[in-house]
Scaffold this motif. Structure first.
Motif, mmCIF file in Angstrom:
data_model
loop_
_atom_site.group_PDB
_atom_site.id
_atom_site.type_symbol
_atom_site.label_atom_id
_atom_site.label_comp_id
_atom_site.label_asym_id
_atom_site.label_seq_id
_atom_site.Cartn_x
_atom_site.Cartn_y
_atom_site.Cartn_z
ATOM 1 N N GLY A 7 0.824 -1.201 0.000
ATOM 2 C CA GLY A 7 0.000 0.000 0.000
ATOM 3 C C GLY A 7 0.856 1.248 0.000
ATOM 4 O O GLY A 7 1.948 1.270 -0.583
ATOM 5 N N ASN A 8 0.385 2.291 0.684
ATOM 6 C CA ASN A 8 1.087 3.582 0.663
ATOM 7 C C ASN A 8 2.511 3.511 1.200
ATOM 8 O O ASN A 8 3.352 4.335 0.854
ATOM 9 C CB ASN A 8 0.296 4.620 1.470
ATOM 10 N N LEU A 9 2.788 2.508 2.049
ATOM 11 C CA LEU A 9 4.143 2.367 2.580
ATOM 12 C C LEU A 9 5.152 2.177 1.443
ATOM 13 O O LEU A 9 6.327 2.541 1.564
ATOM 14 C CB LEU A 9 4.199 1.174 3.543
ATOM 15 N N ALA A 10 4.681 1.612 0.328
ATOM 16 C CA ALA A 10 5.560 1.383 -0.829
ATOM 17 C C ALA A 10 6.144 2.684 -1.358
ATOM 18 O O ALA A 10 7.164 2.676 -2.058
ATOM 19 C CB ALA A 10 4.798 0.660 -1.928
ATOM 20 N N ALA A 11 5.523 3.816 -1.022
ATOM 21 C CA ALA A 11 6.047 5.107 -1.486
ATOM 22 C C ALA A 11 7.479 5.328 -0.998
ATOM 23 O O ALA A 11 8.235 6.084 -1.596
ATOM 24 C CB ALA A 11 5.150 6.242 -0.998
ATOM 25 N N LEU A 12 7.850 4.641 0.101
ATOM 26 C CA LEU A 12 9.201 4.798 0.644
ATOM 27 C C LEU A 12 10.226 3.967 -0.116
ATOM 28 O O LEU A 12 11.426 4.113 0.089
ATOM 29 C CB LEU A 12 9.214 4.408 2.135
ATOM 30 N N SER A 13 9.755 3.082 -1.007
ATOM 31 C CA SER A 13 10.682 2.170 -1.684
ATOM 32 C C SER A 13 11.644 2.911 -2.614
ATOM 33 O O SER A 13 12.691 2.379 -2.969
ATOM 34 C CB SER A 13 9.910 1.107 -2.475
ATOM 35 N N GLY A 14 11.292 4.149 -2.988
ATOM 36 C CA GLY A 14 12.163 4.917 -3.875
ATOM 37 C C GLY A 14 13.531 5.215 -3.264
ATOM 38 O O GLY A 14 14.460 5.567 -3.981
ATOM 39 N N VAL A 15 13.675 5.066 -1.944
ATOM 40 C CA VAL A 15 14.952 5.403 -1.305
ATOM 41 C C VAL A 15 15.938 4.236 -1.332
ATOM 42 O O VAL A 15 17.089 4.395 -0.935
ATOM 43 C CB VAL A 15 14.772 5.878 0.165
ATOM 44 N N ARG A 16 15.481 3.071 -1.814
ATOM 45 C CA ARG A 16 16.350 1.885 -1.816
ATOM 46 C C ARG A 16 17.744 2.141 -2.380
ATOM 47 O O ARG A 16 18.720 1.611 -1.889
ATOM 48 C CB ARG A 16 15.732 0.798 -2.690
ATOM 49 N N LYS A 17 17.780 2.949 -3.423
ATOM 50 C CA LYS A 17 19.055 3.148 -4.128
ATOM 51 C C LYS A 17 19.958 4.156 -3.430
ATOM 52 O O LYS A 17 21.075 4.396 -3.857
ATOM 53 C CB LYS A 17 18.782 3.657 -5.548
ATOM 54 N N PHE A 18 19.465 4.776 -2.363
ATOM 55 C CA PHE A 18 20.225 5.837 -1.710
ATOM 56 C C PHE A 18 20.389 5.515 -0.220
ATOM 57 O O PHE A 18 19.523 5.860 0.586
ATOM 58 C CB PHE A 18 19.497 7.176 -1.870
ATOM 59 N N PRO A 19 21.484 4.854 0.151
ATOM 60 C CA PRO A 19 21.662 4.393 1.536
ATOM 61 C C PRO A 19 21.438 5.483 2.583
ATOM 62 O O PRO A 19 20.839 5.223 3.629
ATOM 63 C CB PRO A 19 23.105 3.883 1.555
ATOM 64 N N ALA A 20 21.864 6.694 2.295
ATOM 65 C CA ALA A 20 21.688 7.762 3.291
ATOM 66 C C ALA A 20 20.204 8.056 3.495
ATOM 67 O O ALA A 20 19.770 8.397 4.603
ATOM 68 C CB ALA A 20 22.408 9.031 2.848
ATOM 69 N N ARG A 21 19.424 7.921 2.435
ATOM 70 C CA ARG A 21 17.987 8.199 2.536
ATOM 71 C C ARG A 21 17.242 7.054 3.223
ATOM 72 O O ARG A 21 16.155 7.261 3.770
ATOM 73 C CB ARG A 21 17.389 8.471 1.153
ATOM 74 N N VAL A 22 17.805 5.843 3.166
ATOM 75 C CA VAL A 22 17.177 4.726 3.885
ATOM 76 C C VAL A 22 17.094 5.072 5.367
ATOM 77 O O VAL A 22 16.111 4.798 6.041
ATOM 78 C CB VAL A 22 17.961 3.409 3.647
ATOM 79 N N LYS A 23 18.141 5.739 5.871
ATOM 80 C CA LYS A 23 18.129 6.132 7.294
ATOM 81 C C LYS A 23 17.025 7.154 7.579
ATOM 82 O O LYS A 23 16.480 7.190 8.675
ATOM 83 C CB LYS A 23 19.489 6.680 7.704
ATOM 84 N N CYS A 24 16.696 7.977 6.606
ATOM 85 C CA CYS A 24 15.578 8.922 6.772
ATOM 86 C C CYS A 24 14.270 8.134 6.928
ATOM 87 O O CYS A 24 13.455 8.443 7.804
ATOM 88 C CB CYS A 24 15.438 9.838 5.559
ATOM 89 N N ALA A 25 14.107 7.134 6.071
ATOM 90 C CA ALA A 25 12.856 6.359 6.070
ATOM 91 C C ALA A 25 12.714 5.502 7.322
ATOM 92 O O ALA A 25 11.595 5.194 7.737
ATOM 93 C CB ALA A 25 12.796 5.486 4.826
#
Ligand code: FES
Length: 153
Positions: A112-130
């Motif tokens: 569902g909407n949680l998938a919107a966070l999947s765009g950060v997969r390619k950016f390790p620093a952004r994974v920490k944001c999520a």
């Protein structure tokens, strides 16, 4: 990922950042913890009311990038009313989502909407944001006042 899906994911994140759900302090919270991202100094505090192992209320307050605030908002919307087992399952879902190579379209159907966070997969620093709010949630459930994203989820 198709352009339409990228737009949809951006819209979900922007909407939750602009109009965060459950953004308030629970003054009588049974559990609370502050998550800190030492790379940028951003922080999110999670407040929980836990009754008979069920989250009867959950909220957050914080300041940070759109992804960290949207993730906290999505998380509170999703976990309110769930028991601790279901809550742990959702933490695992987020972990899987951020670490899988799953097709974005499939992720949307599955998460569902949680998938919107999947765009950060390619950016390790952004994974920490999520994961910032989710770190704070785990810490709160363990009775820890604060946690850094340097620690593993
Ligand atoms: Fe600080 Fe995202 S840049 S949590």
């Amino acid at each position: 990922m198709s352009d339409d899906l990228v737009d949809l994911y951006q819209d979900i994140i922007l909407d939750h950042n602009r109009r965060p759900r459950n953004s308030r302090k629970i003054h009588t919270a049974t559990h609370q913890s502050e998550g800190i991202n030492p790379l940028c100094g951003d922080e999110v505090t999670i407040y929980l009311d836990l009754l008979d192992e069920r989250i009867t209320d959950i909220s957050f307050q914080g300041q940070g990038c759109a992804i960290s605030q949207a993730s906290a908002s999505l998380m509170t919307e999703m976990l309110k009313g769930l028991d601790l087992d279901e809550t742990r399952q959702h933490s695992k879902i987020l972990h899987d989502l951020l670490n899988s190579e799953e097709d974005a379209q499939d992720a949307l159907l599955k998460y569902g909407n949680l998938a919107a966070l999947s765009g950060v997969r390619k950016f390790p620093a952004r994974v920490k944001c999520a994961t910032l709010a989710w770190h704070a949630l785990e810490a709160a459930l363990r009775g820890k006042d604060s946690i850094s994203t340097e620690e593993e989820l």
